[in-house]
Each structure stands twice: as C-alpha cells, then as structure tokens.
Scaffold this motif. Structure first.
Motif, short mmCIF file in Angstrom:
data_model
loop_
_atom_site.label_atom_id
_atom_site.label_comp_id
_atom_site.label_asym_id
_atom_site.label_seq_id
_atom_site.Cartn_x
_atom_site.Cartn_y
_atom_site.Cartn_z
N LYS A 41 0.83 -1.21 0.00
CA LYS A 41 0.00 0.00 0.00
C LYS A 41 0.86 1.26 0.00
N GLU A 44 2.35 1.72 -3.44
CA GLU A 44 1.35 2.26 -4.37
C GLU A 44 1.12 3.75 -4.14
N SER A 47 4.00 5.76 -5.33
CA SER A 47 4.01 5.85 -6.79
C SER A 47 3.13 6.99 -7.28
#
Length: 74
Positions: A41, A44, A47
């Motif tokens: 998580k 992500e 990112s």
C-alpha cells in the motif's frame, strides 16, 4: 505504520524516495502478512506521489534483519 505521516514527512522533506524500517521484538525477522500488505500500500501511494520506496527493513535484536529489497519483494 501510519501512511499519512510517512508521506507528510517525505513531502515536507522533498524526498524522492524513502526507506521503511521497523523492529520485531519477538526476534522473528520474517515479515507478517500485515507487513507485506502495508508495504504494498505504501509503495502504491508513493508511486502516485512520485516517491519511490527503496526498501523496507525489519530489524531484530539477535537474528539480524530482513530486507524486502534484498528478497526481491519491492
């Protein structure tokens, strides 16, 4: 780990990447399912913000450490 605090700190520092670390007082250096899920998580979220997660390290008192990057998980 509170993802919001991690990213607030990284953004305020104008970081391009972060290394996560925490300890396992039990001495078991292997990541739990929760460790793996949280790392995913955070990766992500990073990112989306342009912040790379370089590694997540689990440290133990007497059994060394576990590096997600060394294990090819990141």
């Amino acid at each position: 780990m509170d993802q919001r605090l991690i990213f607030v700190t990284a953004l305020l520092a104008n970081a391009r990447g972060i290394v996560l670390a925490h300890n396992h007082p039990s001495g078991n250096k292997l990541p739990s399912r929760a460790d793996i899920d949280m790392t995913g998580k955070i990766k992500e979220g990073g990112s989306l913000l342009g912040i790379e997660v370089f590694d997540h390290i689990i440290i133990t008192w007497d059994n060394g450490y576990y590096s997600f990057a060394d294990q090819g998980i990141l």
